[in-house]
Design a protein around this motif. Structure first.
Motif, PDB file in Angstrom:
ATOM      1  N   TRP A 112      19.522  38.439  -2.813  1.00  0.00           N
ATOM      2  CA  TRP A 112      18.224  38.689  -3.773  1.00  0.00           C
ATOM      3  C   TRP A 112      17.096  39.738  -2.872  1.00  0.00           C
ATOM      4  O   TRP A 112      16.488  39.107  -1.861  1.00  0.00           O
ATOM      5  N   VAL A 113      17.064  40.133  -3.792  1.00  0.00           N
ATOM      6  CA  VAL A 113      15.594  41.075  -3.247  1.00  0.00           C
ATOM      7  C   VAL A 113      14.635  41.247  -2.616  1.00  0.00           C
ATOM      8  O   VAL A 113      14.446  41.627  -1.600  1.00  0.00           O
ATOM      9  N   SER A 114      13.567  39.574  -3.221  1.00  0.00           N
ATOM     10  CA  SER A 114      12.787  39.302  -2.474  1.00  0.00           C
ATOM     11  C   SER A 114      13.333  38.501  -0.823  1.00  0.00           C
ATOM     12  O   SER A 114      12.492  39.008  -0.016  1.00  0.00           O
ATOM     13  N   TRP A 115      14.182  37.971  -0.985  1.00  0.00           N
ATOM     14  CA  TRP A 115      14.587  37.142   0.728  1.00  0.00           C
ATOM     15  C   TRP A 115      14.706  38.521   1.575  1.00  0.00           C
ATOM     16  O   TRP A 115      14.599  38.394   2.508  1.00  0.00           O
ATOM     17  N   GLY A 309       4.970  32.974   0.071  1.00  0.00           N
ATOM     18  CA  GLY A 309       5.969  34.525   0.350  1.00  0.00           C
ATOM     19  C   GLY A 309       5.806  35.940  -0.265  1.00  0.00           C
ATOM     20  O   GLY A 309       6.446  36.806   0.175  1.00  0.00           O
ATOM     21  N   CYS A 310       4.138  36.369  -0.974  1.00  0.00           N
ATOM     22  CA  CYS A 310       3.969  37.253  -1.877  1.00  0.00           C
ATOM     23  C   CYS A 310       3.250  38.211  -1.138  1.00  0.00           C
ATOM     24  O   CYS A 310       1.733  37.898  -0.802  1.00  0.00           O
ATOM     25  N   THR A 311       3.355  38.391   0.466  1.00  0.00           N
ATOM     26  CA  THR A 311       2.995  39.048   1.393  1.00  0.00           C
ATOM     27  C   THR A 311       2.486  40.594   0.943  1.00  0.00           C
ATOM     28  O   THR A 311       2.835  41.004   0.114  1.00  0.00           O
ATOM     29  N   PRO A 315      -3.442  36.752   0.470  1.00  0.00           N
ATOM     30  CA  PRO A 315      -3.697  37.288   1.333  1.00  0.00           C
ATOM     31  C   PRO A 315      -3.766  36.526   2.551  1.00  0.00           C
ATOM     32  O   PRO A 315      -3.241  35.984   3.603  1.00  0.00           O
ATOM     33  N   ALA A 316      -3.520  34.841   1.650  1.00  0.00           N
ATOM     34  CA  ALA A 316      -2.990  33.578   2.075  1.00  0.00           C
ATOM     35  C   ALA A 316      -1.256  33.783   2.934  1.00  0.00           C
ATOM     36  O   ALA A 316      -1.241  33.658   3.755  1.00  0.00           O
ATOM     37  N   HIS A 321       2.309  35.483   7.602  1.00  0.00           N
ATOM     38  CA  HIS A 321       3.292  36.509   8.008  1.00  0.00           C
ATOM     39  C   HIS A 321       2.595  36.345   9.330  1.00  0.00           C
ATOM     40  O   HIS A 321       3.745  36.444   9.954  1.00  0.00           O
ATOM     41  N   ARG A 322       1.783  36.535   9.509  1.00  0.00           N
ATOM     42  CA  ARG A 322       1.173  36.851  10.584  1.00  0.00           C
ATOM     43  C   ARG A 322       1.303  36.333  11.473  1.00  0.00           C
ATOM     44  O   ARG A 322       1.599  35.709  12.987  1.00  0.00           O
ATOM     45  N   LEU A 323       0.939  34.378  11.407  1.00  0.00           N
ATOM     46  CA  LEU A 323       1.065  33.193  11.438  1.00  0.00           C
ATOM     47  C   LEU A 323       2.334  33.348  12.600  1.00  0.00           C
ATOM     48  O   LEU A 323       2.815  32.621  13.800  1.00  0.00           O
TER      49      LEU A 323
END
Length: 343
Positions: A112-115, A309-311, A315-316, A321-323
């Motif tokens: 899958w593109v997103s994964w 999953g929507c980086t 914003p969350a 992701h940063r975490l």
């Protein structure tokens, strides 16, 4: 439970950024048919279409696919992701994350593109080797095929860690949703079968009790009654486990229900306020903590099951992701003393 405001309980509300994202992609989603193969095909097409509309383009980093044998079950494909355009040199001693995608045991996969984009970004940003496991779909393949495939993939990674440019002493496991269930199952299987060192487990909105006994409907919108959510969850579970309800109580199916959680690896668990699986993740965090396992659990307010999953769009999700990247980057140095001691 929602917190009282002016003497009344306030129902959790959806993050505005999530609402805008959902409104944006809604016209792009074709309805999924009920048959498993058709649903899987349309879901994949939806992922491709949405990814294109949102401008999701996977990084051009090095990858390699391998086929791992699984005793008594179908072989499983894995994809190795390196952080840069070239594979890491043998013996580079990078941390490795063995990861299991989410898709309710029935859809999705490493193609899958997103994964694929998410795996490349994480490997690059954390400077690690990421090995994504393309475990089999239910109902064509049912439990225990999937945990056995994931266990075999973990064993393969450990055996080939040096060749892949990684360290066998800096291996983490992780997964989202159904993949979080499989990641937690692998830690139990490892404790019971081999006790190899696992430096970290990362569970994102994990499903950990397939009896649906810990599902938390407090954040579900009034337009989606909890009974409907539970029914849909049980349908997915039945496709994965079969008709014997007792299977859901087995520890490798429902890690939260294991008799003991002693000796499991440190954990980072992310949950979302508006996700019924929040109950699973937070109960598991408590079970690990009660067993003396170091655990950090973070609940993201106003988020849904898939929104983290929507980086680049929510914003969350960027904060999550940063975490995750910060946690993975600690594996570069935090285990140095243990590596030398083990050697």
């Amino acid at each position: 439970m929602p917190r009282p405001r002016n003497g009344r309980f306030r129902r959790p509300t959806l993050d505005d950024a999530v609402a805008r994202y959902e409104n944006r992609i809604a016209p792009l989603l074709a309805p999924e048919p009920k048959d498993p193969a058709g649903r899987r095909r349309v879901a994949s097409e939806n992922d491709t279409r949405v990814s294109a509309a949102l401008g999701i383009v996977p990084l051009d980093t090095a990858t390699r696919d391998e086929l791992v044998p699984v005793d008594g079950h179908p072989d499983v494909r894995v994809r190795v992701y390196w952080p840069d355009a070239d594979p890491a040199a043998r013996g580079a001693d990078l941390p490795i994350l063995v990861y299991f995608y989410g898709g309710g045991f029935t859809i999705a996969g490493i193609d899958w593109v997103s994964w694929d984009a998410r795996f490349r970004q994480r490997a690059h940003d954390a400077g690690i080797v990421l090995v994504a496991v393309d475990y089999a779909h239910a109902p064509e393949q049912r439990y225990p095929t999937q945990p056995e495939q994931c266990w075999s993939a973990f064993e393969w990674v450990r055996a080939h860690a040096t060749e892949l440019g990684g360290s066998p002493w800096r291996i983490a496991v992780g997964g989202a949703s159904s993949g979080g269930d499989l990641a937690a199952a692998v830690t139990l299987m490892n404790r019971d079968r081999a006790n190899h060192p696992i430096a970290l487990q990362i569970l994102e909105n994990p499903a950990l009790d397939l009896t649906i006994g810990h599902a938390d409907m407090a954040g579900i919108a009034a337009s989606m009654p909890g009974v409907i959510v539970r029914t849909a969850g049980r349908q997915l579970v039945r496709q994965y486990l079969g008709d014997d309800a007792g299977t859901a109580r087995l520890p490798y199916a429902s890690p939260l229900l294991a008799a003991s959680h002693d000796g499991l690896p440190p954990a980072l668990i992310l949950t979302s306020e508006l996700d019924p699986l929040r109950g699973d993740g937070e109960a598991y965090a408590r079970a690990l903590s009660d067993a003396g396992v170091a655990v950090t659990a973070v609940r993201f307010i106003g988020q849904t099951h898939g929104s983290l999953g929507c980086t680049g769009l929510i914003p969350a999700a960027d904060a999550a992701h940063r975490l995750l990247i910060a946690e993975l980057r600690t594996l570069h140095s935090a285990d140095a003393r243990r590596v030398e001691s083990a050697r």
